[in-house]
Design an enzyme around this catalytic site. Structure first.
Site, short mmCIF file in Angstrom:
data_model
loop_
_atom_site.label_atom_id
_atom_site.label_comp_id
_atom_site.label_asym_id
_atom_site.label_seq_id
_atom_site.Cartn_x
_atom_site.Cartn_y
_atom_site.Cartn_z
N SER A 1 3.70 -11.95 -7.60
CA SER A 1 2.68 -10.96 -7.95
C SER A 1 2.69 -10.78 -9.45
O SER A 1 3.74 -10.83 -10.09
CB SER A 1 2.99 -9.64 -7.26
OG SER A 1 2.43 -8.56 -7.98
N GLU B 1 -1.65 -17.87 3.94
CA GLU B 1 -2.83 -17.00 4.00
C GLU B 1 -4.10 -17.79 3.74
O GLU B 1 -5.13 -17.58 4.39
CB GLU B 1 -2.69 -15.86 2.99
CG GLU B 1 -1.62 -14.86 3.37
CD GLU B 1 -1.31 -13.87 2.26
OE1 GLU B 1 -1.30 -12.68 2.53
OE2 GLU B 1 -1.08 -14.30 1.11
N LYS C 1 7.92 -9.37 -5.64
CA LYS C 1 7.12 -9.97 -4.58
C LYS C 1 7.31 -11.48 -4.43
O LYS C 1 7.54 -12.20 -5.39
CB LYS C 1 5.63 -9.69 -4.83
CG LYS C 1 5.28 -8.23 -4.66
CD LYS C 1 5.23 -7.83 -3.21
CE LYS C 1 3.91 -8.32 -2.66
NZ LYS C 1 3.62 -7.84 -1.35
N HIS D 1 1.79 -10.96 23.89
CA HIS D 1 1.26 -9.69 23.36
C HIS D 1 2.04 -9.24 22.12
O HIS D 1 2.09 -8.04 21.83
CB HIS D 1 1.30 -8.56 24.40
CG HIS D 1 0.76 -8.95 25.74
ND1 HIS D 1 -0.56 -8.78 26.10
CD2 HIS D 1 1.37 -9.54 26.80
CE1 HIS D 1 -0.74 -9.23 27.34
NE2 HIS D 1 0.42 -9.71 27.78
#
Ligand code: ARG
Length: 467
Positions: free
Chosen positions: A285, A298, A291, A164
């Site tokens: 970025s 992803e 970043k 969980h």
């Protein structure tokens, strides 16, 4: 053009036509823009078919020789990227046959004897799925070995195991990496199964129901590495079950990779900081200078949608098709090709990321320092002292609540404090309450104790070595 084709001389099937094909129709029906991916399989199939035609005297030695030579030249032209692919010739099968005619003349007009594009494409696609399944099985074996390496290197590192997404029980990094290995091992078996299932050659099924010519199906089949021939032409030209099987294996693999990608996207955040992925696999970025983004992971997660879509796409094409071949089946290819290429890329990159990233031991130790994940061990120790598990669970629940209230660690409780909850705790109990002991003591098959992990690794190595 000396070819006697009839009213639509451009086409191999033009004899009964009285005008040339509408250009829009040509563009709409062509598949050469994507099925050129089958060129190797198509040439391989034609070589075997020609050899068989010679054997049954439907080709002379001279003709067969010229055909084989022509196919070699075509092979070279395609490799050298100078083959003149033309969409007027629809697909890879007719592009190659047309080119063969240009190169060797009349003998090329015999290569399609006792063959239809229906059994030809059914063959090509089977050969393609066999090739890609073996390639995936090989890549996945390599991936599992990378994980075995990581598991052994990091066997001493401990981390919280989650359910969980809440801390559950301590585990070792060795155990963690092997969990991902188990999934990939199942994926590998699935691809091997797809390969093993493809044992029969459809060649000789013709358009749907064979041929009157005296061909030798068994000999072509053997030459192509099959162990036999399909049992019913009507089924064989329209069977795409193996494409669905491959896509199912691709979907399962993608699901595994996407779950793992999600996990490491989280783990690479400042909040978790469990894993450090090398810069070469991260991107920046355009606006925010600080970043460092996990775009590769992803995209692996995102491309899973694509692969699932391909499975749905194929199933939707197959749904409601009457026997036997229907042109709808041409639409199977882009789903198959794109899925195969997508998983190949995803696996290749993830394997490198998994093998070259490092876990941050300090962060993991910190994450383990709130020691409620040892509560289950405490309850089990009470069971050892004769207390029924349910009661033990309740007692430890109360201890955890107390510690939470007082901001104390379980391991800091004195004997007196523990005895308030239960007299069954042995003297000096809390001091033995460490994540190391917890992992070591879960010494059972499938458990995280280091010897058990090593035992399982050896089993997996035997499987990968084919022993
Ligand atoms: N390009 C076709 C396909 O992929 C080859 C078979 C065409 N057969 C036919 N009868 N039109 O399915």
């Amino acid at each position: 053009m000396p070819e006697k084709s009839g009213g639509n001389p451009e086409k191999l099937w033009g004899g009964r036509f009285s005008e040339s094909t509408d250009r829009e129709v040509e563009m709409f029906t062509q598949s050469i823009s994507f099925d050129r991916a089958l060129w190797q399989q198509d040439i391989k199939g034609s070589r075997a078919h020609a050899a068989m035609l010679l054997k049954v005297h439907l080709l002379t030695e001279e003709e067969e020789h010229l055909i084989q030579e022509g196919l070699s030249r075509i092979e070279k032209e395609i490799k050298d990227e100078i083959f003149p692919f033309r969409d007027e010739y629809e697909d890879i099968h007719m592009n190659i046959e047309k080119r063969l005619f240009e190169l060797v003349g009349t003998p090329a007009q015999k290569i399609h004897t006792a063959r239809s594009r229906n059994d030809q494409v059914a063959l090509d696609l089977r050969l393609y799925v066999i090739d890609r399944s073996r390639e995936m099985a090989g890549l996945l074996a390599e991936f599992v070995r990378v994980l075995i390496g990581q598991s052994r290197r990091m066997r001493e590192i401990l981390l919280p195991g989650y359910t969980h997404l809440q801390q559950a029980q301590p585990i070792s990094a060795g155990y963690y990496f092997m969990a991902h290995a188990e999934r990939l091992l199942r994926d590998r078996r699935r691809f091997l199964e797809v390969d093993r299932g493809l044992t029969l050659s459809p060649l000789g099924s013709g358009a749907l129901a064979g041929t009157t010519l005296p061909i030798d199906r068994e000999s072509v089949a053997r030459q192509l590495g099959f162990s036999g021939v399909t049992g019913n032409g009507l089924d064989a030209v329209s069977d795409r079950d193996f494409v669905a099987d491959f896509l199912h294996a691709a979907v399962m693999l993608s699901l595994h990779l996407s779950g793992w990608a999600e996990e490491w996207i989280l783990w690479s955040t400042r909040e978790f900081g469990f894993v450090r992925i090398p810069d070469r696999y991260m991107t920046g970025s355009s606006m925010m200078p600080q970043k460092r983004n996990p775009d590769v992971l992803e995209l692996i997660r995102g491309k899973t949608g694509r692969v699932i879509g391909h499975y749905m796409g194929l199933a939707t094409i197959l749904k409601g098709l009457p026997l036997s071949y229907n042109r709808d089946l041409q639409e199977d290819k882009e789903h198959l090709f794109d899925a195969a290429e997508t998983i190949r890329q995803s696996v290749t990159l993830f394997m490198r990321i998994a093998g070259e990233s490092v876990l941050d031991e300090d962060r993991l130790r910190q994450a383990l320092s709130g020691d409620e994940l040892l509560a289950t061990d405490m309850a089990e120790d009470l069971v050892r002292g004769g207390i029924p598990f349910r009661e033990a669970h309740a007692i430890v629940g109360r201890i955890v609540a107390r510690c939470e209230r007082d901001r104390r660690k379980l391991a800091s409780l004195t004997d007196e404090e523990l005895h308030e909850f239960s007299p069954a705790f042995p003297k000096g109990y809390a001091s033995a309450l460490t994540p190391e002991n917890s992992v070591r003591r879960r010494d059972l098959p499938g458990g995280p104790a280091p010897e058990r992990v090593e035992e399982r690794i050896r089993e997996i190595e035997r499987e990968l070595d084919g022993r």
